[in-house]
Enzyme design. Structure first.
Site, short mmCIF file in Angstrom:
data_model
loop_
_atom_site.label_atom_id
_atom_site.label_comp_id
_atom_site.label_asym_id
_atom_site.label_seq_id
_atom_site.Cartn_x
_atom_site.Cartn_y
_atom_site.Cartn_z
N GLY A 13 -1.35 6.75 7.63
CA GLY A 13 -2.39 7.77 7.46
C GLY A 13 -1.89 9.20 7.56
N ASN A 15 -0.87 11.10 5.14
CA ASN A 15 -1.49 11.88 4.06
C ASN A 15 -2.96 12.14 4.35
OD1 ASN A 15 0.34 12.40 1.57
ND2 ASN A 15 0.91 10.36 2.31
N LYS A 66 -13.68 -9.71 -3.58
CA LYS A 66 -13.39 -8.26 -3.68
C LYS A 66 -14.62 -7.52 -4.19
CE LYS A 66 -9.26 -6.76 -4.90
NZ LYS A 66 -8.06 -6.16 -5.54
N MET A 91 -3.50 -0.25 0.08
CA MET A 91 -2.64 -1.30 -0.48
C MET A 91 -3.40 -2.36 -1.29
SD MET A 91 0.22 -0.12 0.25
CE MET A 91 1.35 -1.46 -0.15
N ASN A 108 -4.66 8.96 -6.78
CA ASN A 108 -3.73 8.26 -5.88
C ASN A 108 -2.47 9.10 -5.75
OD1 ASN A 108 -2.57 6.03 -4.41
ND2 ASN A 108 -1.40 5.51 -6.25
N HIS A 110 1.69 8.59 -5.26
CA HIS A 110 2.72 7.56 -5.39
C HIS A 110 4.09 8.21 -5.16
CE1 HIS A 110 4.36 3.75 -6.79
NE2 HIS A 110 5.24 4.44 -7.49
C1 GRF Z 1 2.86 7.38 0.82
O1 GRF Z 1 4.26 7.41 0.68
C2 GRF Z 1 2.20 7.28 -0.50
O2 GRF Z 1 2.92 7.89 -1.53
C3 GRF Z 1 2.13 5.80 -0.74
O3 GRF Z 1 1.90 5.25 0.54
C4 GRF Z 1 2.41 6.11 1.54
C5 GRF Z 1 1.31 6.38 2.52
O4 GRF Z 1 1.78 7.04 3.66
N1 GRF Z 1 1.13 5.48 -1.73
P1 GRF Z 1 0.75 7.50 4.80
O5 GRF Z 1 -0.01 6.27 5.25
O6 GRF Z 1 -0.14 8.54 4.20
O7 GRF Z 1 1.61 8.05 5.89
#
Ligand code: GRF
Length: 189
Positions: A13, A15, A66, A91, A108, A110
């Protein structure tokens, strides 16, 4: 107008927290009104509690399909009047239940310069390929995994072989790029 964001996450988390911080410091004219996670024990849940962000934590096994849990999420997003959904380490692949209702309003992040290294463990894939320029992409989410229109990208130059060091560099760039890209999408500037 202040945009209302929902963040979906399954892990650490960082981000999520970077986006909340950008909102609270005024760098981003938005509010994170909901955090959605499929991992009730993930660290992102603690972060959301500490930051006072409403959380919807579910276990897929408690739902028949889902479509069932996504229908619950779609109704929450409507109830909270969310404008933009930001996936940040979520995920699970979204099904038509989410996409039909939200496509065009889901982004998203990536950890590669798409279209290179789609899918899981993009950093490991890029290291194995021996690239010298890594990077980060913010893109719209469609039914094609890591395939939607690109919103923003930033390169990370690295020629070493220390995965932890590289991952930390990539995360630091993500924490800047994601709030900036969201700001552009919601019409800040
Ligand atoms: C990040 O590297 C993002 O690019 C990928 O998953 C990771 C998430 O990291 N999709 P966090 O949980 O935000 O630390």
């Amino acid at each position: 107008m202040t945009a209302r964001l929902a963040i979906f996450a399954s892990g650490d988390g960082s981000n999520f927290e970077a986006i909340v911080s950008a909102c609270r410091s005024g760098r981003l004219a938005a509010d994170v009104v909901l955090m959605v996670t499929d991992r009730p024990a993930a660290r992102v849940v603690e972060r959301a509690a500490r930051l006072g962000v409403e959380t919807f934590a579910f276990s897929a096994r408690d739902y028949a399909s889902k479509a069932d849990y996504e229908a619950r999420i779609v109704s929450l997003l409507d109830e909270r009047r969310v404008d933009l959904v930001c996936l940040a380490g979520y995920m699970r692949i979204l099904s038509p239940t989410m996409l039909d209702a939200w496509e065009g309003r889901i982004v998203n992040i990536h950890p590669s310069l798409l279209p290179a290294f789609r899918g899981a463990d993009a950093i490991g894939q890029a290291m194995a390929a021996g690239v010298k320029v890594y990077g980060v992409t913010v893109h719209f989410v469609t039914g094609e995994v890591d395939g939607g229109r690109i919103v923003a990208q930033r390169a990370v130059h690295y020629e070493g072989s220390d995965r932890e060091e590289l991952t930390a560099m990539i995360h630091a760039v993500e924490h800047e790029l994601y709030p900036e890209a969201i700001g552009r999408l919601i019409g800040n500037d």
